[in-house]
Structures are given as structure tokens and as C-alpha cells.
Design a protein around this motif. Sequence first.
Motif, short mmCIF file in Angstrom:
data_model
loop_
_atom_site.label_atom_id
_atom_site.label_comp_id
_atom_site.label_asym_id
_atom_site.label_seq_id
_atom_site.Cartn_x
_atom_site.Cartn_y
_atom_site.Cartn_z
N VAL A 86 0.82 -1.21 0.00
CA VAL A 86 0.00 0.00 0.00
C VAL A 86 0.86 1.27 0.00
CG1 VAL A 86 -1.99 -1.02 1.12
CG2 VAL A 86 -0.21 -0.02 2.51
N PRO A 88 2.57 4.41 -1.48
CA PRO A 88 2.22 5.18 -2.67
C PRO A 88 3.21 4.90 -3.80
CG PRO A 88 3.11 6.59 -0.95
CD PRO A 88 2.87 5.26 -0.32
N TRP A 90 4.29 6.57 -6.29
CA TRP A 90 5.19 7.59 -6.81
C TRP A 90 6.41 7.81 -5.90
CZ3 TRP A 90 5.73 11.20 -3.07
CH2 TRP A 90 4.68 11.32 -2.16
N GLU A 95 12.75 9.36 -0.31
CA GLU A 95 11.67 10.26 0.10
C GLU A 95 10.85 9.65 1.24
OE1 GLU A 95 10.82 12.44 -4.23
OE2 GLU A 95 9.62 10.72 -3.63
N PHE A 99 10.52 11.40 4.79
CA PHE A 99 9.20 11.80 5.27
C PHE A 99 8.91 11.21 6.65
CE2 PHE A 99 4.55 11.40 5.52
CZ PHE A 99 4.19 12.72 5.31
N ILE A 103 8.32 13.03 10.32
CA ILE A 103 6.95 13.04 10.80
C ILE A 103 6.82 12.26 12.10
CG2 ILE A 103 4.66 12.07 10.31
CD1 ILE A 103 5.05 14.53 8.72
N THR B 3 5.58 19.29 10.76
CA THR B 3 4.75 18.30 10.08
C THR B 3 4.13 18.91 8.83
OG1 THR B 3 4.25 17.44 12.26
CG2 THR B 3 2.91 16.65 10.46
N TRP B 6 6.61 19.21 6.04
CA TRP B 6 6.91 17.95 5.36
C TRP B 6 5.73 17.43 4.58
CZ3 TRP B 6 11.40 15.84 4.10
CH2 TRP B 6 12.52 16.39 4.70
N LEU B 7 4.54 17.71 5.08
CA LEU B 7 3.35 17.31 4.31
C LEU B 7 3.29 18.08 2.99
CD1 LEU B 7 0.65 17.01 7.10
CD2 LEU B 7 1.37 15.20 5.55
N ARG B 10 5.76 16.67 0.71
CA ARG B 10 5.21 15.42 0.20
C ARG B 10 4.31 15.69 -1.00
NH1 ARG B 10 0.99 11.51 0.24
NH2 ARG B 10 0.00 13.22 -0.81
N TRP B 13 6.45 16.51 -3.94
CA TRP B 13 7.06 15.30 -4.52
C TRP B 13 6.07 14.58 -5.41
CZ3 TRP B 13 9.10 13.19 0.81
CH2 TRP B 13 10.31 13.82 1.11
N GLU B 14 4.86 14.43 -4.87
CA GLU B 14 3.88 13.64 -5.62
C GLU B 14 3.46 14.35 -6.90
OE1 GLU B 14 0.41 12.49 -3.43
OE2 GLU B 14 -0.45 11.43 -5.14
N ARG B 16 5.09 16.85 -8.60
CA ARG B 16 6.16 17.59 -9.23
C ARG B 16 5.81 17.88 -10.70
NH1 ARG B 16 10.41 14.27 -7.66
NH2 ARG B 16 11.05 15.31 -5.75
N SER B 109 -3.11 3.65 -0.70
CA SER B 109 -1.94 4.14 0.02
C SER B 109 -2.36 4.98 1.23
CB SER B 109 -1.02 4.95 -0.90
OG SER B 109 -1.69 6.06 -1.43
N TRP B 113 -0.48 6.31 4.88
CA TRP B 113 -0.48 7.65 5.49
C TRP B 113 -1.16 7.63 6.84
CZ3 TRP B 113 3.11 9.65 2.96
CH2 TRP B 113 3.21 9.52 1.57
#
Lengths: 285, 316
Positions: A86, A88, A90, A95, A99, A103, B3, B6-7, B10, B13-14, B16, B109, B113
Motif C-alpha cells: 500500500v 504510494p 510515486w 523520500e 518523510f 513526521i 509536520t 513535510w506534508l 510530500r 514530490w507527488e 512535481r 496508500s 499515510w
Amino acid sequence: MNAVVTAKDVSKRYKNTLALDNVSFQIPAGRIVGLIGPNGAGKTTALKAVLGLTDFQGQLNVLGLDPRTQRDRLMEEVCFIADVAVLPRWIRVSEAIDFVANIHPRFNRAKCESFLARTKLTPGQRVRQMSKGMIVQLHLALVMAIDAKLLVLDEPTLGLDILYRKQFYQNLLEDYFDENKTIIVTTHQVEEIEHILTDLMFIRDGRIVLNTDMDAMGERFAEVMVSADMAATARQLKPLDERQVFGKSIFLFDGVDQAQLKALGEIRRPSVSDLFVATMKGTYA
Amino acid sequence: MKTLYWLAKREFWEHRGGFFWAPIITGGIFLLMTVLTITALEVFGLHNNVFHTGDWDFSNHVDTGATKDFGKFLDYMMCSSVVAIVGIMAIVIFFYCLGSLYDDRKDKSILFWQSLPIANWKTVTSKVASAIFIAPAIAAVLGAITGIALVLIAACVASFHGLSISAGLADAHPVRLVTNIIGLIPLYALCALPTIGWLMLCSAWARSKPFLWAFIIPLATTFAVWWLHLLGMPGLDAQWFFSHITARVLFAVTPGNWTPFVDPIHTGSQGDEMFQHLDLLRNYSALASGEMWLGAATGVAMLAGATWLRRWRDDS
């Protein structure tokens, strides 16, 4: 009482099915609990309730927190792998590490990198370029580097080949588990985890039908290989299950005195999968 | 704060591709097209001996008016490249919002998270910030860089024909243009909230096809209003409904989304028409509009709804 999870009368109803039916149980710290049941028995719902991913009726206490209202704090102490692959698609290995490292307050970057050094994964690799087995390796490395008190694994190795599966549980046992950690795991590949479990929970139609530690299970259940002439006597003791192997009958008994069984034939501790099949008889009928 | 940082990272990154490469590629195409057009014109001019007649040698009749016009032309050129890139960005933002709370549920995904200690409001906030601040800021900066490159190309070409580079550039206003555009981003963000909120609400709510839901619900409602109006229901105006509700909910991510709220009596301080349109004081008069604030509040309410759904939507 140092229970990690305490459930009291937990129920969960989806539109027309009762996924959890007044479930109560306790899981102490430092255990590896196998939550085992047929498809649709409520395993995943139970785990989702523990992880605060679904609403429910009743009381549930995980590490002193209510998963419904204190989920964000709970996730600092609890980690989970729900379902295979699961991550992601990408994200790159580097990374993902960056991350989680920034976090999660309990993440140990060096530990994660040392786990990954044992695999073929490279920092620039993206999840979408990995095989299912490699994704699980990455996920496990991330999770094992988190110093969580409770780790929940829901079918973490489904669809992986046997090399990855064996390695998964071996890593978990050698590099992660200790007396301060608790692991709850569900899987259909019961044979592969049976030797690492300390506790066993069978769930069927939303109810816990068996909740025992492995030692007690060995005392309570016994498998006896009985020759044909003694079979009738054995049947009088109300076995849970009977099957035939090489002209002999193998009986599975629940709570029958071991001395009495010795007279019938050779006694063995039943395997979890045989016990499971016997307990779940008629589930899909 | 860490946080959230970084979020947001994130998200970058996803996305870009949409946030960074889309404006760069648009800008690149813009520059390429300019160079090709200029080359074609030069070649055409050379073949037809246009330049030898002296008509195209500006050095003979350079006066302040001509450089002023040239400066104005450069300003327009710069502005058009920014508009093109920001326009592309609006499309990117639209689809980004629609997928923001849906894609990770679709590919599961979200289970990863959610295994991390991140409050849902932080996740949603980081996505909103990416849509209304980060993406527009990147687009504005990249648009400005493209614009400046365009201006330099144009000025160089002009200098071959006798117009001095420095004169043209002195009458262009790149700094003023860029500050104005960057200064408009907060206003844009505020006015984009109804659409951002609606799209993210659909994204968090839909079990499948958030795009269809996002369109069908407002359009069907508009149709219902029109139909009831036809039946003679008093007090219903489909046209009003469309421009004040439907369009706000679907298209408020477009650049210039604040213009309906700008007070018409405000004219820009000084300069030509373009700078009047970009004038910060004039545009920020939109803050006096109650309707604008009502829209923003509705957007925030829908975002709160999306956050709640994110927490409690149970997909199994």
C-alpha cells in the motif's frame, strides 16, 4: 494490569451484516497474537477498530487511549501494515525515509537504513518500479525502525513468494520483537506463523470463538492417532474432528483428560491449521 | 509546523509534474514559439529585402514615444506569458484538488499515510496550501522568469533594428509586474476557496469518479432551478444561480477570480490599462464584498466537511 488492548462488548454493524458481535478480549504486553478466521469473519474490522479507522459500539482501550477520539496520539505508539503493497507508487525510497523520519517522533533512521542495506533496494528507486516483495521489504524496514508499542499486521504477506514470506517473519522476530512490544497479526498462511505466536484468537461470524495462549492450547487440545479397532471408543469421547490417514483415524479432542487419551494411541499437539479447520467446520456451508 | 512543512513537501514530490514541470514546459513552448516566429519574420524580411528600405530601421525615428510604446509592448509580452502559465496552473490545481483526497483511497496508500501520527486537519491544510499558495507562487515565479526571458529576446531582436536595449528595458516594468502578480496571490487564494472546498469535499466523499460528481451536482441543481423557474416558481433566477453559485463552486480557481468583487469605482493609480488591471489597491477592494467573504466561509466549511469525511469515511 498491563493490557495493551482491552475490548469490552465491541460491536460493529455494516448496513446489513454484523461484522463484530459483542466482542470482548484483552491482549497483554509482550505477546504475538494470531487473529485467525475465515474470510469475512470480522478480522479486519476488529483491527480497524483497534487502529481507530472505523467507528463502533462498545468500549475499546488501546494503550490507555480511545482509538476513536485520540487517534493521532495513538499512532505515535502504534504502527500497522494493512494489506500488501500500500505504499504510494510515486514515492522514492529516500523520500519515504525522509518523510517518516521527519513526521514520526519514534523513527530511527539508522535502523531503517541498516535494514534496507540487506535488501536490493536503492535510495532513488520508486515504489512503482518494485516488485510486490520489494515493496513489503521497504514497508517493513520503515515500520521496524519505529519504536512502537503495538504493531498490527493485517495479511502482510498475501501474494508474496515463500522466500519473502519466511524472511518477513524472521526479520520481525529477530530484529524487532521484544518483551516491550506486542504484535497482532492476521493471515491465512497459518502454518507459517504458528511457531512464532504466543497467543491464538479464532474469530468467526464476528465472535471470538477461541482465545488462548499456545501453552494452554497444547493442554486443552490433543490430537490422537487411533488404530481402527479403538476408533469406536474414541468416538464416544466426542472428538471435535476425525480424519483418516493410512488406515488410521486421527481424532482431535477438546478438553479430554490426557491420561484417558494415552490409552487410545499416540498423542500430539494439534497444528493451528488443523484446529482452525475443525473449529470453523460448516462456515461456508 | 514541521509536520505541515513535510506534508507540503510530500505534496510537491507527488505532484512535481503538475506543479513544476507543467509551467516550465508551458514557458518553454512559449519561448520556443516566440523564437520561431521572430526567426520566420526575420527570414521573411531578409528574402523580401524589407530591411534595406529603411522602413524597418527604427534608429532613424527613435523618440520617447516609440520607446514608451516598446516598453509597453514588453510589459504586455511579459504579462501574457505569466497569464498563460498561470492559466495552465489553474487546470493543474483543479485536477489536483479533485484527486487530493481520492487518489490515495483508490490505490489504498491511505492505509500507509494513516499509519503515521498525522492529524487529518494537517493533511487537508497541507493540500489546500499546496493548491492556493504553493502552486500559484511557483507558477507566478516561473511565469515571470519566462516573461523576462521573452523580453530579453524581444529587446535583443529590436536592437538589431536600431532600437536600444536599455531604452526599451527602461520603459518596461518587470519588477512592478512581478510584485503585483505575487501580491495578488493571497486575494486569489481567498477567492478560490469555494471551488477548492467543493472539489476537495467531492474528492473526500466520492467512492468513485469524483470528477463526475463534482460537475453533476452543481449543474443538475442549476438545471433544477431553471426548470422550477419555468414552472413559474417565484424568486428563482437560473442565470443568477449559475454565475453566483455554480460558477463560484466550479471555476473559481481561474486567475482573476476576484474580478467580480472588485469595486468598479476604483480605478488603478496610474499607468496604462494593464497596470490598472493589476493594481493591488484596486483589486483588493474586492475585500469589501460581502459575497466574497460568504464564498470563502462556505469554502472553509466544505473543507471542514472534507476533513471530517477523511477521518470517518469507511471504504470497506
